[in-house]
Design a protein around this motif. Structure first.
Motif, PDB file in Angstrom:
ATOM      1  N   UNK A 154      74.742  30.210  34.280  1.00 63.16           N
ATOM      2  CA  UNK A 154      75.850  29.498  34.909  1.00 63.16           C
ATOM      3  C   UNK A 154      76.980  29.250  33.923  1.00 63.16           C
ATOM      4  N   UNK A 155      76.649  28.903  32.686  1.00 63.99           N
ATOM      5  CA  UNK A 155      77.702  28.626  31.699  1.00 63.99           C
ATOM      6  C   UNK A 155      78.521  29.874  31.424  1.00 63.99           C
ATOM      7  N   UNK A 156      77.858  31.014  31.245  1.00 63.50           N
ATOM      8  CA  UNK A 156      78.579  32.261  30.968  1.00 63.50           C
ATOM      9  C   UNK A 156      79.372  32.727  32.189  1.00 63.50           C
ATOM     10  N   UNK A 157      78.728  32.728  33.342  1.00 65.51           N
ATOM     11  CA  UNK A 157      79.389  33.223  34.549  1.00 65.51           C
ATOM     12  C   UNK A 157      80.562  32.339  34.953  1.00 65.51           C
ATOM     13  N   UNK A 158      80.408  31.032  34.846  1.00 63.37           N
ATOM     14  CA  UNK A 158      81.510  30.162  35.251  1.00 63.37           C
ATOM     15  C   UNK A 158      82.665  30.241  34.261  1.00 63.37           C
ATOM     16  N   UNK A 159      82.388  30.432  32.962  1.00 68.05           N
ATOM     17  CA  UNK A 159      83.486  30.598  32.018  1.00 68.05           C
ATOM     18  C   UNK A 159      84.285  31.857  32.342  1.00 68.05           C
ATOM     19  N   UNK A 160      83.582  32.953  32.576  1.00 64.87           N
ATOM     20  CA  UNK A 160      84.268  34.205  32.916  1.00 64.87           C
ATOM     21  C   UNK A 160      85.027  34.051  34.228  1.00 64.87           C
ATOM     22  N   UNK A 161      84.400  33.449  35.226  1.00 66.81           N
ATOM     23  CA  UNK A 161      85.052  33.251  36.519  1.00 66.81           C
ATOM     24  C   UNK A 161      86.331  32.433  36.378  1.00 66.81           C
ATOM     25  N   UNK A 162      86.257  31.322  35.640  1.00 66.01           N
ATOM     26  CA  UNK A 162      87.431  30.461  35.520  1.00 66.01           C
ATOM     27  C   UNK A 162      88.502  31.062  34.611  1.00 66.01           C
ATOM     28  N   UNK A 163      88.118  31.963  33.729  1.00 63.81           N
ATOM     29  CA  UNK A 163      89.121  32.696  32.945  1.00 63.81           C
ATOM     30  C   UNK A 163      89.878  33.676  33.837  1.00 63.81           C
ATOM     31  N   UNK A 164      89.137  34.351  34.702  1.00 70.67           N
ATOM     32  CA  UNK A 164      89.757  35.330  35.590  1.00 70.67           C
ATOM     33  C   UNK A 164      90.453  34.682  36.776  1.00 70.67           C
ATOM     34  N   UNK A 165      89.956  33.522  37.192  1.00 70.25           N
ATOM     35  CA  UNK A 165      90.486  32.849  38.372  1.00 70.25           C
ATOM     36  C   UNK A 165      90.670  31.366  38.053  1.00 70.25           C
TER      37      UNK A 165
END
Length: 180
Positions: A154-165
């Motif tokens: 969750x930490x990795x995926x949400x960081x990438x998600x919030x960087x892109x969106x």
């Protein structure tokens, strides 16, 4: 020092050890981040992350206290009702973990505006590692394997998600960021 280390590594001191490890991890990360960002002229990001971690620790400790109050008031025990015991903690730890990732992504994005390619890559790398450090901190409070298994991806995926969106991060957590 040997006796202290043995005492600290004893199973009865596991919570204290986890807490001290999370404290040390945070301080070492912030120091290394400041040293790495200083030559790039972006050491201010380390200061912003430091302030964010201060709020993060308070929110995390508050969530543990509220969770303990919930369990005490409703007399929820892990042996009697595992779902009622674990589900609120899974939701709270995940929400806090994703909240840090949103903060880190939005902070890094602001620091990377107008930066060169390699500087931006370094800034995003620091932000990504900060999400892992936040996972370590969350794991010191929410120590079960269930929480760790869910919160690491969750930490990795949400960081990438919030960087892109970044708009998603602002919608989900902007109200909280506006408080500070």
């Amino acid at each position: 020092m040997g006796a202290f280390a043995r005492w600290l590594l004893d199973e009865e001191q596991k919570e204290l050890y986890d807490q001290l490890f999370a404290d040390a991890l945070t301080l070492v990360f912030l120091g290394l981040a400041a040293l790495a960002l200083w030559p790039l002229g972006r050491a201010g990001l380390a200061w912003q992350l430091t302030k964010g971690y201060g709020v993060f620790w308070v929110v995390l400790a508050s969530s543990i206290l509220l969770l303990a109050l919930y369990r005490r008031v409703f007399r929820v025990d892990v042996d009697d009702n595992f779902d009622a015991y674990a589900l609120p903690a899974v939701v709270a730890s995940g929400f806090i973990q994703a909240g840090w990732s949103a903060f880190a992504a939005l902070t890094v994005r602001g620091a990377a505006d107008g930066a060169g390619l390699w500087t931006a890559v370094a800034l995003y790398a620091v932000g990504f590692v900060s999400a892992y450090v936040a996972f370590g901190i969350v794991s010191s409070y929410y120590g079960g394997s269930l929480y760790r298994t869910l919160n690491l991806p969750l930490s990795a995926a949400s960081f990438v998600l919030f960087c892109l969106w970044p708009a998603a991060g602002r919608v989900l957590y902007g109200w909280f960021f506006g408080l500070f």
